[in-house]
Scaffold this motif. Structure first.
Motif, PDB file in Angstrom:
ATOM      1  N   ASP A 129       0.926  -1.233   0.118  1.00 38.51           N
ATOM      2  CA  ASP A 129       0.186   0.097  -0.032  1.00 38.51           C
ATOM      3  C   ASP A 129       0.982   1.197   0.181  1.00 38.51           C
ATOM      4  OD1 ASP A 129       0.844  -0.393   2.473  1.00 38.51           O
ATOM      5  OD2 ASP A 129      -0.882   0.141   3.688  1.00 38.51           O
ATOM      6  N   GLN A 130       2.145   1.060   0.116  1.00 38.96           N
ATOM      7  CA  GLN A 130       2.892   2.457   0.006  1.00 38.96           C
ATOM      8  C   GLN A 130       4.167   2.001  -1.113  1.00 38.96           C
ATOM      9  OE1 GLN A 130       5.086   2.020   3.956  1.00 38.96           O
ATOM     10  NE2 GLN A 130       3.604   3.362   4.650  1.00 38.96           N
ATOM     11  N   ASP A 131       3.910   1.051  -1.999  1.00 43.75           N
ATOM     12  CA  ASP A 131       4.731   0.682  -2.828  1.00 43.75           C
ATOM     13  C   ASP A 131       4.335   1.056  -4.242  1.00 43.75           C
ATOM     14  OD1 ASP A 131       6.709  -0.314  -4.568  1.00 43.75           O
ATOM     15  OD2 ASP A 131       7.006  -2.099  -3.126  1.00 43.75           O
ATOM     16  N   ARG A 132       5.066   2.066  -5.033  1.00 38.80           N
ATOM     17  CA  ARG A 132       4.241   2.302  -6.412  1.00 38.80           C
ATOM     18  C   ARG A 132       4.548   1.265  -7.445  1.00 38.80           C
ATOM     19  NH1 ARG A 132       7.144   7.183  -8.473  1.00 38.80           N
ATOM     20  NH2 ARG A 132       6.302   6.515 -10.349  1.00 38.80           N
ATOM     21  N   CYS A 133       5.537   0.400  -7.020  1.00 40.61           N
ATOM     22  CA  CYS A 133       5.829  -0.676  -7.846  1.00 40.61           C
ATOM     23  C   CYS A 133       5.626  -2.232  -7.055  1.00 40.61           C
ATOM     24  CB  CYS A 133       6.990  -0.681  -8.711  1.00 40.61           C
ATOM     25  SG  CYS A 133       7.163   0.729  -9.475  1.00 40.61           S
ATOM     26  N   ASP A 153       9.915   5.219  -3.176  1.00 44.25           N
ATOM     27  CA  ASP A 153       8.849   4.788  -3.928  1.00 44.25           C
ATOM     28  C   ASP A 153       8.636   3.529  -4.432  1.00 44.25           C
ATOM     29  OD1 ASP A 153      11.232   4.476  -5.833  1.00 44.25           O
ATOM     30  OD2 ASP A 153      10.463   5.935  -7.167  1.00 44.25           O
ATOM     31  N   GLY A 154       9.506   2.452  -4.000  1.00 43.84           N
ATOM     32  CA  GLY A 154       9.442   1.137  -4.594  1.00 43.84           C
ATOM     33  C   GLY A 154       9.508   0.637  -5.866  1.00 43.84           C
ATOM     34  N   CYS A 155      10.254   1.536  -6.690  1.00 42.59           N
ATOM     35  CA  CYS A 155      10.199   1.238  -8.013  1.00 42.59           C
ATOM     36  C   CYS A 155      11.946   1.048  -8.231  1.00 42.59           C
ATOM     37  CB  CYS A 155       9.739   2.365  -8.882  1.00 42.59           C
ATOM     38  SG  CYS A 155       7.797   2.238  -8.691  1.00 42.59           S
TER      39      CYS A 155
END
Length: 199
Positions: free
Chosen positions: A167-171, A185-187
């Motif tokens: 839920d906090q990870d863009r990827c 950003d998780g990407c």
């Protein structure tokens, strides 16, 4: 005795130790006040006026649909029920008591905070050898508020195992490469300097 007291107010705060996401054990300290109602039907009894009680109890609280919380305020996970046993003091007397409650909380996206309606029954046992041995029953209704210091009831996942919850990870399906550039950003960052040449 049901007419001898009128409307009142109560405050029943509790702290909870979670056993599972759905079940918790709570310590409740409560205060209850009832306004004066009509006089006793039997003229041999004097009017007692207002009534108050202080209580301490151990309570179990269950959210049977806790795993159904998907981040929206209207969720089956908001439904809860609770019951406790303990002692109450009223008019300098100590009596056993229990209460049972049920309610619904409108929860935040994580299920950590919530607010909603509740109602219940507050029961005080009276010994049979008393002059008026009838047990006391008080109906409760009001507002229930919850704040969870932990992660909340909503389960969190990290599908790509990069240390960021989905839920906090863009990827959520591609792991962050942890190169010191936009690592939150998780990407994966394939071109940190944006020169069109992969790093």
């Amino acid at each position: 005795q049901q007419r001898e007291w009128g409307w009142g107010a109560g405050f029943l705060p509790a702290v909870e130790y979670p056993l599972t996401r759905a079940l918790g054990l709570e310590l409740e300290l409560g205060a209850l006040w009832l306004s004066e109602g009509d006089g006793p039907e039997n003229p041999n009894f004097v009017r007692e006026g207002e009534a108050s009680a202080l209580s301490g109890a151990i309570r179990a609280r269950l959210r049977p649909f806790a795993r159904s919380h998907h981040g929206t305020p209207l969720s089956p996970a908001g439904f809860w029920l609770a019951g406790n046993v303990g002692l109450t003091t009223t008019n300098e007397l100590v009596r056993p008591m229990f209460d049972a409650q049920l309610g619904y909380d409108f929860l935040d996206s994580r299920g950590r905070t919530g607010l909603g309606p509740m109602f219940g029954l507050y029961h005080v046992f009276q010994p049979d050898d008393e002059l008026r041995p009838a047990d006391a029953n008080v109906l409760l209704f009001g507002v229930h508020a919850v704040f969870d210091f932990s992660e909340g009831i909503r389960e969190r996942f990290d599908r790509d195992s990069d240390g960021l919850y989905d839920d906090q990870d863009r990827c959520p399906d591609r792991p962050e490469d942890r190169d010191g550039f936009e690592d939150e950003d998780g990407c994966p960052d394939l071109d940190d300097d944006k020169d069109a040449i992969p790093d």
